[in-house]
Design a protein around this motif. Structure first.
Motif, PDB file in Angstrom:
ATOM      1  N   UNK A  92      32.851   6.928 -15.848  1.00 15.69           N
ATOM      2  CA  UNK A  92      33.969   6.108 -16.313  1.00 15.69           C
ATOM      3  C   UNK A  92      34.575   5.422 -15.085  1.00 15.69           C
ATOM      4  N   UNK A  93      34.056   4.250 -14.784  1.00 14.43           N
ATOM      5  CA  UNK A  93      34.413   3.594 -13.531  1.00 14.43           C
ATOM      6  C   UNK A  93      35.881   3.197 -13.517  1.00 14.43           C
ATOM      7  N   UNK A  94      36.477   3.014 -14.694  1.00 14.43           N
ATOM      8  CA  UNK A  94      37.919   2.771 -14.755  1.00 14.43           C
ATOM      9  C   UNK A  94      38.690   3.876 -14.055  1.00 14.43           C
ATOM     10  N   UNK A  95      38.271   5.118 -14.285  1.00 17.45           N
ATOM     11  CA  UNK A  95      38.933   6.260 -13.635  1.00 17.45           C
ATOM     12  C   UNK A  95      38.748   6.203 -12.124  1.00 17.45           C
ATOM     13  N   UNK A  96      37.535   5.912 -11.677  1.00 22.57           N
ATOM     14  CA  UNK A  96      37.265   5.847 -10.242  1.00 22.57           C
ATOM     15  C   UNK A  96      38.130   4.780  -9.583  1.00 22.57           C
ATOM     16  N   UNK A  97      38.216   3.618 -10.229  1.00 24.85           N
ATOM     17  CA  UNK A  97      39.001   2.519  -9.667  1.00 24.85           C
ATOM     18  C   UNK A  97      40.470   2.896  -9.528  1.00 24.85           C
ATOM     19  N   UNK A  98      41.013   3.562 -10.546  1.00 19.33           N
ATOM     20  CA  UNK A  98      42.425   3.930 -10.505  1.00 19.33           C
ATOM     21  C   UNK A  98      42.702   4.974  -9.429  1.00 19.33           C
ATOM     22  N   UNK A  99      41.849   5.987  -9.332  1.00 24.73           N
ATOM     23  CA  UNK A  99      42.072   7.043  -8.346  1.00 24.73           C
ATOM     24  C   UNK A  99      41.946   6.494  -6.933  1.00 24.73           C
ATOM     25  N   UNK A 124      42.514   3.445  -6.081  1.00 24.12           N
ATOM     26  CA  UNK A 124      43.701   2.607  -5.878  1.00 24.12           C
ATOM     27  C   UNK A 124      44.885   3.456  -5.431  1.00 24.12           C
ATOM     28  N   UNK A 125      45.014   4.636  -6.024  1.00 26.29           N
ATOM     29  CA  UNK A 125      46.113   5.526  -5.656  1.00 26.29           C
ATOM     30  C   UNK A 125      45.990   5.989  -4.210  1.00 26.29           C
ATOM     31  N   UNK A 126      44.749   6.124  -3.711  1.00 30.63           N
ATOM     32  CA  UNK A 126      44.538   6.535  -2.328  1.00 30.63           C
ATOM     33  C   UNK A 126      44.548   5.360  -1.364  1.00 30.63           C
ATOM     34  N   UNK A 127      44.687   4.146  -1.915  1.00 32.33           N
ATOM     35  CA  UNK A 127      44.689   2.969  -1.068  1.00 32.33           C
ATOM     36  C   UNK A 127      43.330   2.642  -0.494  1.00 32.33           C
ATOM     37  N   UNK A 128      42.263   2.987  -1.252  1.00 35.53           N
ATOM     38  CA  UNK A 128      40.895   2.792  -0.781  1.00 35.53           C
ATOM     39  C   UNK A 128      40.203   1.755  -1.672  1.00 35.53           C
ATOM     40  N   UNK A 129      39.599   0.752  -1.062  1.00 35.80           N
ATOM     41  CA  UNK A 129      38.897  -0.279  -1.818  1.00 35.80           C
ATOM     42  C   UNK A 129      37.658   0.299  -2.493  1.00 35.80           C
ATOM     43  N   UNK A 130      37.291  -0.275  -3.636  1.00 34.75           N
ATOM     44  CA  UNK A 130      36.114   0.187  -4.369  1.00 34.75           C
ATOM     45  C   UNK A 130      34.986  -0.825  -4.219  1.00 34.75           C
ATOM     46  N   UNK A 131      33.851  -0.423  -3.666  1.00 31.70           N
ATOM     47  CA  UNK A 131      32.714  -1.346  -3.526  1.00 31.70           C
ATOM     48  C   UNK A 131      32.213  -1.825  -4.887  1.00 31.70           C
ATOM     49  N   UNK A 132      31.686  -3.045  -4.926  1.00 37.48           N
ATOM     50  CA  UNK A 132      31.147  -3.593  -6.171  1.00 37.48           C
ATOM     51  C   UNK A 132      29.996  -2.755  -6.709  1.00 37.48           C
ATOM     52  N   UNK A 133      29.279  -2.047  -5.827  1.00 31.42           N
ATOM     53  CA  UNK A 133      28.122  -1.254  -6.252  1.00 31.42           C
ATOM     54  C   UNK A 133      28.503  -0.128  -7.203  1.00 31.42           C
ATOM     55  N   UNK A 134      29.783   0.249  -7.219  1.00 29.07           N
ATOM     56  CA  UNK A 134      30.212   1.330  -8.111  1.00 29.07           C
ATOM     57  C   UNK A 134      30.039   0.959  -9.575  1.00 29.07           C
ATOM     58  N   UNK A 135      29.962  -0.352  -9.865  1.00 30.62           N
ATOM     59  CA  UNK A 135      29.775  -0.807 -11.236  1.00 30.62           C
ATOM     60  C   UNK A 135      28.298  -0.891 -11.620  1.00 30.62           C
ATOM     61  N   UNK A 136      27.413  -0.756 -10.651  1.00 36.52           N
ATOM     62  CA  UNK A 136      25.983  -0.921 -10.929  1.00 36.52           C
ATOM     63  C   UNK A 136      25.159   0.314 -10.617  1.00 36.52           C
ATOM     64  N   UNK A 137      25.704   1.248  -9.858  1.00 31.94           N
ATOM     65  CA  UNK A 137      24.983   2.466  -9.500  1.00 31.94           C
ATOM     66  C   UNK A 137      25.939   3.653  -9.583  1.00 31.94           C
ATOM     67  N   UNK A 138      25.542   4.733 -10.277  1.00 32.10           N
ATOM     68  CA  UNK A 138      26.467   5.859 -10.461  1.00 32.10           C
ATOM     69  C   UNK A 138      26.875   6.517  -9.150  1.00 32.10           C
ATOM     70  N   UNK A 139      28.084   7.004  -9.142  1.00 25.98           N
ATOM     71  CA  UNK A 139      28.584   7.866  -8.077  1.00 25.98           C
ATOM     72  C   UNK A 139      28.350   9.309  -8.521  1.00 25.98           C
ATOM     73  N   UNK A 172      31.917  12.984 -15.307  1.00 26.17           N
ATOM     74  CA  UNK A 172      33.136  12.581 -14.637  1.00 26.17           C
ATOM     75  C   UNK A 172      34.271  12.508 -15.644  1.00 26.17           C
ATOM     76  N   UNK A 173      35.488  12.357 -15.149  1.00 24.36           N
ATOM     77  CA  UNK A 173      36.672  12.366 -16.004  1.00 24.36           C
ATOM     78  C   UNK A 173      36.610  11.265 -17.051  1.00 24.36           C
ATOM     79  N   UNK A 174      36.770  11.640 -18.315  1.00 28.52           N
ATOM     80  CA  UNK A 174      36.761  10.673 -19.410  1.00 28.52           C
ATOM     81  C   UNK A 174      38.012   9.802 -19.297  1.00 28.52           C
ATOM     82  N   UNK A 175      37.815   8.491 -19.394  1.00 32.78           N
ATOM     83  CA  UNK A 175      38.919   7.564 -19.171  1.00 32.78           C
ATOM     84  C   UNK A 175      38.733   6.318 -20.015  1.00 32.78           C
ATOM     85  N   UNK A 176      39.793   5.888 -20.689  1.00 31.03           N
ATOM     86  CA  UNK A 176      39.766   4.657 -21.472  1.00 31.03           C
ATOM     87  C   UNK A 176      40.716   3.625 -20.890  1.00 31.03           C
ATOM     88  N   UNK A 177      40.292   2.380 -20.938  1.00 29.81           N
ATOM     89  CA  UNK A 177      41.174   1.279 -20.583  1.00 29.81           C
ATOM     90  C   UNK A 177      42.275   1.139 -21.621  1.00 29.81           C
TER      91      UNK A 177
END
Length: 336
Positions: free
Chosen positions: A86-93, A95-110, A262-267
């Motif tokens: 659930x990449x929405x969850x990754x992006x939010x977390x 963001x809270x740490x002030x860390x940019x998210x690479x574009x690859x996170x949307x195309x390859x699993x973490x 990973x943590x279930x997350x909905x937009x």
């Protein structure tokens, strides 16, 4: 078919559980544990299904099934690989740490490899050495595989799924930044996870299991109050076939491997961060996501992480209103 392990030694005692989770029956003695059955699935599965059918018709010796007596269906496993589907969850977390998210996170699993030498039972307390570590729940879906070949395709990966369940993948949020800063991944920040009382074969889930995803509201209660009702089948960027194939890209996976979503997350309905249930949303499956939204909206997180005595309940209901996997119900216990 539903399978569970009653607490017994290190690896539990395998039982077949009725669809309503009320009764259980022992399998033949050649499969005393779930791992033994997974290692011999081609022979064990039809026999276990026969036990389930006999149990449904009251035609086999059986006893009451009590979730409080259950260990994790696999009390320990050869491998536990947790993704972030659930990449929405990754992006939010991030963001809270002030860390940019690479574009690859949307195309390859973490994915990370967690500790699997001992899972907590569904009623076991969450041990916590220090509340300052920032203890958080993470409600997730998991699958258990059979043997997965090196370089498996998505279709081969999907075909390897034997069982499906839920987990509370506990995180110590305040330890994570320091560990990740070392560039070598999680360890101390990811203590033992708890699994649902029963794991279920895909066919027993009907239309809830489709496209490599479990569909339906993942019910999370915190201290007896509704906290999350996110649909596990929505906003899942990577299905389980993709996750398993990712894990098997450079290695074969042994029978009994557990792979997490990973943590279930909905937009939110507007495409932005989700809202709390009290504000008309479906809530959250972890505290970190709520705290991130609080920071975005109000400038600071106000909800604390888990404290001594807090209770967490995680389950999913079927169309009949009954629990499908049983409930993970845990209380935080600070080690004094």
């Amino acid at each position: 078919m539903k399978l569970a392990s009653l607490k017994h030694g290190r690896d539990g005692r395998l039982v077949v559980v009725s669809d309503d989770l009320a009764w259980c029956a022992a399998p033949p003695p050649m499969w005393p544990t779930l791992q033994a059955a997974l290692d011999d699935w081609a022979h064990a599965e039809p026999i276990l299904r026969g036990v389930a059918e006999s149990l449904a018709h009251d035609a086999v010796p059986h006893a009451r099934f009590h979730e409080r007596d259950a260990a994790s269906p696999l009390p320990r496993a050869y491998q536990w690989a947790d993704g972030s589907a659930y990449v929405n969850h990754v992006a939010l977390v991030r963001q809270a740490r002030g860390v940019a998210m690479p574009d690859s996170f949307w195309t390859e699993p973490l994915m990370y490899q967690g500790g699997s030498d001992g899972f907590l039972g569904p009623r076991d307390p969450i041990p916590l050495g220090d509340p300052a570590w920032g203890c958080d729940l993470e409600a997730e879906v998991v699958v258990v595989t059979g043997d997965v070949p090196y370089g498996a395709s998505r279709d081969e990966a999907l075909a390897s799924i034997r069982l499906i369940g839920l987990t509370n993948d506990v995180s110590l949020r305040n330890l994570i930044p320091g560990e990740l800063a070392k560039g070598f991944g999680f360890f101390q920040s990811k203590p033992a996870s708890a699994m649902s009382p029963v794991f279920v074969t895909p066919d027993a889930l009907g239309d809830r299991w489709r496209d490599g995803k479990l569909h339906g509201a993942l019910r999370v209660d915190l201290n007896g109050q509704p906290f999350g009702r996110a649909d596990a089948g929505l906003d899942m960027t990577f299905d389980f076939g993709t996750l398993i194939a990712h894990a098997a890209k450079t290695r074969a996976l042994g029978a009994g491997t557990i792979v997490g979503s990973g943590t279930v997350s909905n937009l939110g309905a507007d495409g932005g961060p989700g809202r709390a249930i009290a504000n008309g949303g479906v809530g959250y499956s972890c505290l970190a996501e709520l705290r991130t939204v609080e920071t975005i909206v109000g400038g600071a997180a106000v909800t604390p992480f888990l404290q001594d005595g807090d209770t967490v309940r995680i389950e999913m209901h079927g169309d009949d209103g009954h629990s499908i996997f049983g409930a993970i119900k845990q209380r935080v216990a600070v080690i004094r």
